[in-house]
Design an enzyme around this catalytic site. Sequence first.
Site, PDB file in Angstrom:
ATOM      1  N   ASP A 173      -4.880 -13.306   4.347  1.00  0.00           N
ATOM      2  CA  ASP A 173      -6.149 -12.642   4.654  1.00  0.00           C
ATOM      3  C   ASP A 173      -7.336 -12.983   3.756  1.00  0.00           C
ATOM      4  O   ASP A 173      -8.457 -12.568   4.082  1.00  0.00           O
ATOM      5  CB  ASP A 173      -5.970 -11.118   4.752  1.00  0.00           C
ATOM      6  CG  ASP A 173      -5.104 -10.533   3.665  1.00  0.00           C
ATOM      7  OD1 ASP A 173      -4.792 -11.245   2.695  1.00  0.00           O
ATOM      8  OD2 ASP A 173      -4.723  -9.354   3.784  1.00  0.00           O
ATOM      9  N   HIS A 202      -6.241  -7.456  -0.199  1.00  0.00           N
ATOM     10  CA  HIS A 202      -6.361  -6.026  -0.500  1.00  0.00           C
ATOM     11  C   HIS A 202      -5.539  -5.689  -1.735  1.00  0.00           C
ATOM     12  O   HIS A 202      -4.424  -6.181  -1.894  1.00  0.00           O
ATOM     13  CB  HIS A 202      -5.891  -5.188   0.690  1.00  0.00           C
ATOM     14  CG  HIS A 202      -6.561  -5.552   1.976  1.00  0.00           C
ATOM     15  ND1 HIS A 202      -5.928  -6.277   2.964  1.00  0.00           N
ATOM     16  CD2 HIS A 202      -7.823  -5.327   2.411  1.00  0.00           C
ATOM     17  CE1 HIS A 202      -6.766  -6.466   3.970  1.00  0.00           C
ATOM     18  NE2 HIS A 202      -7.929  -5.902   3.654  1.00  0.00           N
ATOM     19  N   ASP A 228      -2.623 -10.972  -1.771  1.00  0.00           N
ATOM     20  CA  ASP A 228      -3.214 -10.399  -0.568  1.00  0.00           C
ATOM     21  C   ASP A 228      -4.665 -10.047  -0.897  1.00  0.00           C
ATOM     22  O   ASP A 228      -4.989  -9.749  -2.055  1.00  0.00           O
ATOM     23  CB  ASP A 228      -2.431  -9.140  -0.182  1.00  0.00           C
ATOM     24  CG  ASP A 228      -2.838  -8.554   1.153  1.00  0.00           C
ATOM     25  OD1 ASP A 228      -2.102  -8.736   2.123  1.00  0.00           O
ATOM     26  OD2 ASP A 228      -3.905  -7.897   1.216  1.00  0.00           O
ATOM     27  N   HIS A 275       0.814  -1.221   0.000  1.00  0.00           N
ATOM     28  CA  HIS A 275       0.000   0.000   0.000  1.00  0.00           C
ATOM     29  C   HIS A 275       0.845   1.267   0.000  1.00  0.00           C
ATOM     30  O   HIS A 275       0.303   2.368  -0.167  1.00  0.00           O
ATOM     31  CB  HIS A 275      -0.943   0.019   1.210  1.00  0.00           C
ATOM     32  CG  HIS A 275      -1.930  -1.095   1.224  1.00  0.00           C
ATOM     33  ND1 HIS A 275      -2.702  -1.430   0.140  1.00  0.00           N
ATOM     34  CD2 HIS A 275      -2.272  -1.984   2.211  1.00  0.00           C
ATOM     35  CE1 HIS A 275      -3.475  -2.461   0.442  1.00  0.00           C
ATOM     36  NE2 HIS A 275      -3.228  -2.815   1.685  1.00  0.00           N
TER      37      HIS A 275
END
Length: 339
Positions: free
Chosen positions: A243, A165, A163, A118
């Site tokens: 996740d 995200h 991931d 990120h």
Amino acid sequence: MIAYHADAFVLPLPPGHTFPMSKYRLLREAVERELPAIRVTEAPPASDGELALAHTPRWIQAVAEGLTSDAEQREIGFPWSQRVAERARRSVGATIAAARAALAGEGVAANLAGGTHHAYAHKGSGYCVFNDVAVAARLMQAEWHRRHRHLQRMLRVIVIDLDVHQGNGTAAIFADDPSVFTLSLHGEKNFPHRKEASDLDVALPDGCGDAEYLTALDEALDHAWARTADAPPGLAFYLAGADPHENDRLGRLKLSADGLAERDRRVFDALATRGIPVAVSMAGGYGRDLATTVAIQQCTLALALQSWQARRAEASADSGGIVGTAKHSGQHSMEQSGA
């Protein structure tokens, strides 16, 4: 197989903070206990010069000297401290070291943390201070070019980001860089709410389970190999987030532990089939039961180890039973890749 860690640098987080800081120590201990064929080594810190390959000088200085604003710290999710700065450098250093080892003949190496996808060039976000994959990718390209400039070609890189995200920071950093192919398979409605454009984005609905996910993964990988056929990647970064698991507090998907293991197996098999070295990072994992997250990541590393062992066995067979030195086999692998 070599794996790097930085779990000695524990962040001074306030009580009740949602980031599962202890999972890194627990994972290292589990690997040392259950996977003795993995050699665990403390990661070196990334230097300012290395960080500058993907980050602005202003952001590097702000993190190093505690000049980040309150708003910037809120976006990251951590209050600034010297330990935050040092751990961020070590997380990048671990991915650099893993990528360098993978290219130097190991084939597979790991960071027991990392996957800080990120972080943008000019700021951090979502528990990510610096972007470890972006820095490592550009550094490996520079080192490869220095050794093989006579070949007059670039080391091509693929980022396989699984991931839950989207890897928005990685996508933004490499938006105009055709030498790095970014693939992100992520939850459509999950963080970040404003997505960037990867080379290939696959957005999955809430509640997505094993069968739907694995079908999407197979199609995405096929698409990625087709898109990179004219310039095949010579190095991969695999963000093996835990996740997407059904137990994850932040995931919103419904993959089982078996489904995640099959995901990892398919990625490692695809890379091994193509002879692409890979640096693996753990990325996200926020299980309601932290032991479940650690077990998933331990399984990822066990499968990485199996892939490393298979590659070593194949190399030994090809060389008549003698596996060459890292320098020799690394030179071979780099000369065969990055077309």
